[in-house]
Design an enzyme around this catalytic site. Structure first.
Site, short mmCIF file in Angstrom:
data_model
loop_
_atom_site.label_atom_id
_atom_site.label_comp_id
_atom_site.label_asym_id
_atom_site.label_seq_id
_atom_site.Cartn_x
_atom_site.Cartn_y
_atom_site.Cartn_z
N ASP A 161 44.53 40.24 45.49
CA ASP A 161 44.28 41.34 45.11
C ASP A 161 43.26 42.05 46.27
OD1 ASP A 161 42.34 39.50 44.46
OD2 ASP A 161 41.54 40.04 42.34
N SER A 162 43.22 40.65 47.35
CA SER A 162 42.17 41.68 48.72
C SER A 162 43.13 42.67 48.80
CB SER A 162 42.45 40.43 50.15
OG SER A 162 43.42 39.83 49.70
N ASP A 173 48.56 36.95 43.20
CA ASP A 173 47.24 37.38 41.84
C ASP A 173 47.28 37.70 40.63
OD1 ASP A 173 44.86 36.27 43.03
OD2 ASP A 173 44.52 37.73 44.29
N GLU A 189 37.46 28.33 47.49
CA GLU A 189 37.29 29.55 48.89
C GLU A 189 35.89 29.73 48.74
OE1 GLU A 189 38.47 33.85 47.92
OE2 GLU A 189 36.76 34.50 48.80
N GLU A 203 41.49 33.66 39.24
CA GLU A 203 40.26 32.87 39.92
C GLU A 203 39.24 32.29 38.13
OE1 GLU A 203 38.00 36.22 41.72
OE2 GLU A 203 39.24 36.16 43.34
N LYS A 227 48.35 33.55 40.21
CA LYS A 227 46.84 32.61 40.60
C LYS A 227 46.20 33.43 40.22
CE LYS A 227 44.24 34.09 44.77
NZ LYS A 227 43.18 34.29 44.56
#
Ligand code: KIV
Length: 271
Positions: free
Chosen positions: A54-55, A93, A189, A124, A122
């Site tokens: 999602d960057s 993501d 990260e 978070e 993925k």
């Protein structure tokens, strides 16, 4: 009925192949990808994993954070990447607020896998119940601990996590619980290299680092950072692989080689 639909000579990487890489001590290479052209190039060079991160909210869409990215955006980019992928394992993501309950997560993960064509999702943070339901439904899950960009409005700024021992212990405990809940992979990260080393040694699943030192089982970078084509300042833990490369393909190949041989990252890219 045959479960062997691939007739091509190229054997796609599976979740088992990734687990075996950790067992035999082979470093795992991963890069973010957001479109078919880069997907084809990254795949051709032999990078093991592609992350539709999602960057993309920052490097593709030009936002300040990853928060505006929607599930529709992610499905679109995941599909673009999946179309061109032959061998690499593709992870997408789950964007902000798309996994706040296990049921919401299941609905959105289904879209990423069925329409986006990815092999893993993925998410978070320590969302054990969400992981549990997804895994029970057959969705492979990658965890993400340390710096969690989706929490930027609580964090205030992007910074290294787990420097204090209490915070480090919390990250270790959450990593073990995520593994217990069923994640097949963990991204760490921006944490101190010593903490990442300890977590990689304690977990049986592969740990992929970004700003987490050389002792993780693999590395991931944001593509635009390592090609130095981003609109954002390249973070200290990243490296400009275009510096010594004659082409984009050569830069990606140099990154893949540097990860496989543990030449990247060095102390200068670690905390
Ligand atoms: O969104 C992303 O690209 C990521 C990586 C930085 C790990 O989550």
């Amino acid at each position: 009925m045959s479960y062997m639909p691939h007739h091509s000579a190229i054997k796609p990487i599976t979740v088992n192949d990734i687990a075996e890489m950790k067992l035999r001590g082979e470093k795992i290479s991963c890069l973010t990808a957001y479109d078919a052209s880069f997907s084809a190039l990254i795949d051709k060079v032999g990078v093991d994993l592609m992350l539709v991160g999602d960057s993309l909210g920052m490097v593709i869409q030009g936002h300040d954070t990853t928060l505006p990215v929607t599930i529709e955006d992610m499905v679109y980019h995941a599909r673009c990447v999946s179309q061109a992928r032959r061998r690499a394992f593709v992870i997408a993501d789950m964007p902000f607020m798309t996994y706040c309950t296990p049921e919401t997560a299941a609905k959105n993960a289904a879209q990423l896998m069925q329409i986006g064509g990815v092999q893993m999702v993925k998410l978070e943070g320590p969302h054990f119940e969400v992981v549990d339901l997804l895994v029970k439904q057959g969705v492979p899950v990658c965890g993400h601990l340390g710096l969690l960009p989706q929490l930027i409005n609580q964090l205030g700024r992007y910074k290294v996590q787990g420097k204090e021992s209490k915070e480090a212990e919390k990250i270790i405990a959450e990593a073990l619980q995520l593994q217990q809940a069923g994640v097949s992979l963990l991204i760490l990260e921006c944490v101190p290299a010593t903490l990442a080393k300890e977590i990689s040694a304690q977990l049986t699943i592969p740990v992929i680092g970004i700003g987490a030192g050389v002792d993780c089982d693999g590395q991931v970078l944001v593509l635009h950072d390592m090609l130095d084509i981003g609109i954002l300042k390249r973070p200290r833990f990243s490296k400009n692989f275009m510096d010594e490369a004659a082409s984009i393909e050569a830069a990606i190949a140099a990154y893949h080689h540097a990860v496989k041989t543990a030449e990247f990252p060095t102390i200068e890219h670690s905390f």
